[in-house]
Design a protein around this motif. Structure first.
Motif, PDB file in Angstrom:
ATOM      1  N   MET A  37      62.105  72.132  58.702  1.00  0.00           N
ATOM      2  CA  MET A  37      61.563  70.784  58.863  1.00  0.00           C
ATOM      3  C   MET A  37      62.503  69.784  58.211  1.00  0.00           C
ATOM      4  SD  MET A  37      58.810  71.268  60.510  1.00  0.00           S
ATOM      5  CE  MET A  37      58.497  69.534  60.521  1.00  0.00           C
ATOM      6  N   HIS A  38      62.802  68.721  58.926  1.00  0.00           N
ATOM      7  CA  HIS A  38      63.614  67.632  58.397  1.00  0.00           C
ATOM      8  C   HIS A  38      62.814  66.356  58.588  1.00  0.00           C
ATOM      9  CE1 HIS A  38      66.787  64.490  58.711  1.00  0.00           C
ATOM     10  NE2 HIS A  38      67.191  65.120  57.627  1.00  0.00           N
ATOM     11  N   SER A  39      62.472  65.721  57.477  1.00  0.00           N
ATOM     12  CA  SER A  39      61.641  64.527  57.547  1.00  0.00           C
ATOM     13  C   SER A  39      62.341  63.357  56.884  1.00  0.00           C
ATOM     14  CB  SER A  39      60.307  64.778  56.839  1.00  0.00           C
ATOM     15  OG  SER A  39      59.569  63.585  56.740  1.00  0.00           O
ATOM     16  N   VAL A  40      62.265  62.216  57.526  1.00  0.00           N
ATOM     17  CA  VAL A  40      62.762  60.974  56.948  1.00  0.00           C
ATOM     18  C   VAL A  40      61.549  60.095  56.718  1.00  0.00           C
ATOM     19  CG1 VAL A  40      64.185  58.931  57.323  1.00  0.00           C
ATOM     20  CG2 VAL A  40      64.947  61.158  58.159  1.00  0.00           C
ATOM     21  N   ASN A  41      61.357  59.699  55.460  1.00  0.00           N
ATOM     22  CA  ASN A  41      60.210  58.867  55.127  1.00  0.00           C
ATOM     23  C   ASN A  41      60.670  57.430  54.955  1.00  0.00           C
ATOM     24  OD1 ASN A  41      57.699  57.960  54.445  1.00  0.00           O
ATOM     25  ND2 ASN A  41      57.694  58.806  52.392  1.00  0.00           N
ATOM     26  N   LEU A  80      72.772  50.772  60.411  1.00  0.00           N
ATOM     27  CA  LEU A  80      72.931  51.389  59.103  1.00  0.00           C
ATOM     28  C   LEU A  80      71.864  52.457  58.873  1.00  0.00           C
ATOM     29  CD1 LEU A  80      74.410  51.451  56.393  1.00  0.00           C
ATOM     30  CD2 LEU A  80      72.785  49.722  55.581  1.00  0.00           C
ATOM     31  N   VAL A  81      70.605  52.161  59.193  1.00  0.00           N
ATOM     32  CA  VAL A  81      69.513  53.130  59.028  1.00  0.00           C
ATOM     33  C   VAL A  81      69.693  54.288  60.000  1.00  0.00           C
ATOM     34  CG1 VAL A  81      67.020  53.489  59.238  1.00  0.00           C
ATOM     35  CG2 VAL A  81      67.898  51.426  58.107  1.00  0.00           C
ATOM     36  N   ARG A  82      70.004  53.979  61.263  1.00  0.00           N
ATOM     37  CA  ARG A  82      70.197  55.034  62.264  1.00  0.00           C
ATOM     38  C   ARG A  82      71.382  55.923  61.893  1.00  0.00           C
ATOM     39  NH1 ARG A  82      69.268  50.748  65.819  1.00  0.00           N
ATOM     40  NH2 ARG A  82      71.460  50.723  66.397  1.00  0.00           N
ATOM     41  N   ASP A  83      72.454  55.324  61.374  1.00  0.00           N
ATOM     42  CA  ASP A  83      73.620  56.118  60.959  1.00  0.00           C
ATOM     43  C   ASP A  83      73.256  57.045  59.805  1.00  0.00           C
ATOM     44  OD1 ASP A  83      75.120  54.875  62.880  1.00  0.00           O
ATOM     45  OD2 ASP A  83      76.228  53.580  61.487  1.00  0.00           O
ATOM     46  N   GLY A  84      72.463  56.573  58.859  1.00  0.00           N
ATOM     47  CA  GLY A  84      72.033  57.420  57.743  1.00  0.00           C
ATOM     48  C   GLY A  84      71.206  58.595  58.224  1.00  0.00           C
ATOM     49  N   GLN A  85      70.305  58.352  59.169  1.00  0.00           N
ATOM     50  CA  GLN A  85      69.492  59.434  59.729  1.00  0.00           C
ATOM     51  C   GLN A  85      70.368  60.424  60.485  1.00  0.00           C
ATOM     52  OE1 GLN A  85      66.708  57.070  61.950  1.00  0.00           O
ATOM     53  NE2 GLN A  85      65.221  57.069  60.294  1.00  0.00           N
ATOM     54  N   GLU A  86      71.321  59.914  61.243  1.00  0.00           N
ATOM     55  CA  GLU A  86      72.222  60.791  61.997  1.00  0.00           C
ATOM     56  C   GLU A  86      73.074  61.633  61.045  1.00  0.00           C
ATOM     57  OE1 GLU A  86      74.059  62.821  64.949  1.00  0.00           O
ATOM     58  OE2 GLU A  86      72.302  61.533  65.127  1.00  0.00           O
ATOM     59  N   THR A 123      71.079  64.496  59.676  1.00  0.00           N
ATOM     60  CA  THR A 123      70.906  65.525  60.691  1.00  0.00           C
ATOM     61  C   THR A 123      72.176  66.360  60.823  1.00  0.00           C
ATOM     62  OG1 THR A 123      69.298  64.204  61.905  1.00  0.00           O
ATOM     63  CG2 THR A 123      70.436  65.925  63.147  1.00  0.00           C
ATOM     64  N   VAL A 124      73.324  65.699  60.850  1.00  0.00           N
ATOM     65  CA  VAL A 124      74.611  66.399  60.948  1.00  0.00           C
ATOM     66  C   VAL A 124      74.805  67.286  59.723  1.00  0.00           C
ATOM     67  CG1 VAL A 124      77.120  66.060  60.932  1.00  0.00           C
ATOM     68  CG2 VAL A 124      75.691  64.723  62.481  1.00  0.00           C
ATOM     69  N   ASP A 125      74.479  66.775  58.532  1.00  0.00           N
ATOM     70  CA  ASP A 125      74.606  67.563  57.300  1.00  0.00           C
ATOM     71  C   ASP A 125      73.719  68.801  57.344  1.00  0.00           C
ATOM     72  OD1 ASP A 125      76.396  65.691  56.365  1.00  0.00           O
ATOM     73  OD2 ASP A 125      74.981  64.749  54.966  1.00  0.00           O
ATOM     74  N   LEU A 126      72.491  68.654  57.843  1.00  0.00           N
ATOM     75  CA  LEU A 126      71.578  69.789  57.943  1.00  0.00           C
ATOM     76  C   LEU A 126      72.120  70.834  58.916  1.00  0.00           C
ATOM     77  CD1 LEU A 126      68.915  71.188  57.274  1.00  0.00           C
ATOM     78  CD2 LEU A 126      67.839  69.792  59.057  1.00  0.00           C
ATOM     79  N   GLU A 127      72.583  70.396  60.060  1.00  0.00           N
ATOM     80  CA  GLU A 127      73.164  71.321  61.045  1.00  0.00           C
ATOM     81  C   GLU A 127      74.364  72.057  60.445  1.00  0.00           C
ATOM     82  OE1 GLU A 127      72.153  72.213  63.997  1.00  0.00           O
ATOM     83  OE2 GLU A 127      70.727  70.659  64.580  1.00  0.00           O
ATOM     84  N   ALA A 128      75.201  71.333  59.699  1.00  0.00           N
ATOM     85  CA  ALA A 128      76.384  71.940  59.093  1.00  0.00           C
ATOM     86  C   ALA A 128      75.995  72.975  58.036  1.00  0.00           C
ATOM     87  CB  ALA A 128      77.272  70.865  58.467  1.00  0.00           C
TER      88      ALA A 128
END
Length: 132
Positions: free
Chosen positions: A19-23, A38-44, A47-52
Motif C-alpha cells: 500500500m502506498h498512500s499520500v495524505n 510540484l505536488v504531482r511531481d512529488g507524488q510521482e 511512486t518511482v522510489d517505491l518501484e525502485a
C-alpha cells in the motif's frame, strides 16, 4: 520491511499487496495549489522510489506475486480498510525515541484496530529523518 513482508508471503504462499498512500492534509483539499506540478511531481517521485525499492526484491522473490496499490488519505484508515481478508499486516517503523516504543500514530492506530495480526518491522532511519 519489504523483505520481511516478502519472506512472510513466500512462506505462506500468499500474494503481497504493498500500500502506498499520500495524505494531502484536509486543508489542502480546498487549496488550488494541491494539484500543481510540484505536488504531482512529488507524488510521482515517491511512486518511482517505491518501484525502485521493490524491483530487486521481486527478482529475489519471484514466487511471490506483488501488487502495488495507491491511494490518497490517512494511511491507517486505508490499511485497515484494505486489510479485509488479509493474513497479516506488515508495517515499518523508524527507530525513534520520541514515541511510545518508537511507534508512530499510524502503527498505533493499526495495531489497536486491526482484525488480523500486525507485524511491525524496524527500519533504519534515513539521515534526513533525524531532523524531523
Amino acid at each position: 520491511m519489504l523483505r520481511a513482508a516478502l519472506e512472510r508471503a513466500r512462506r505462506a504462499g500468499a500474494e503481497l499487496v504493498v500500500m502506498h498512500s499520500v495524505n494531502l492534509r484536509p486543508v489542502l483539499v480546498w487549496d488550488p495549489t494541491a494539484n500543481t506540478p510540484l505536488v504531482r511531481d512529488g507524488q510521482e517521485r515517491s511512486t518511482v522510489d517505491l518501484e525502485a525499492a521493490i524491483e530487486p526484491l521481486r527478482e529475489e522473490y519471484p514466487q511471490v506475486q506483488v501488487t502495488i496499490e495507491r491511494d490518497r488519505g490517512h494511511a491507517a484508515s486505508i490499511v485497515l480498510a484494505r486489510s479485509v481478508g488479509a493474513q497479516l499486516i506488515v508495517l515499518g517503523r523508524r527507530h525513534d525515541a520520541r514515541g511510545t516504543w518508537g511507534l508512530g500514530p499510524v502503527a498505533r492506530e493499526v495495531i489497536h484496530n486491526a482484525e488480523v495480526p500486525v507485524a511491525v518491522v524496524p527500519c533504519p532511519s534515513e539521515p534526513d529523518d533525524r531532523d524531523r
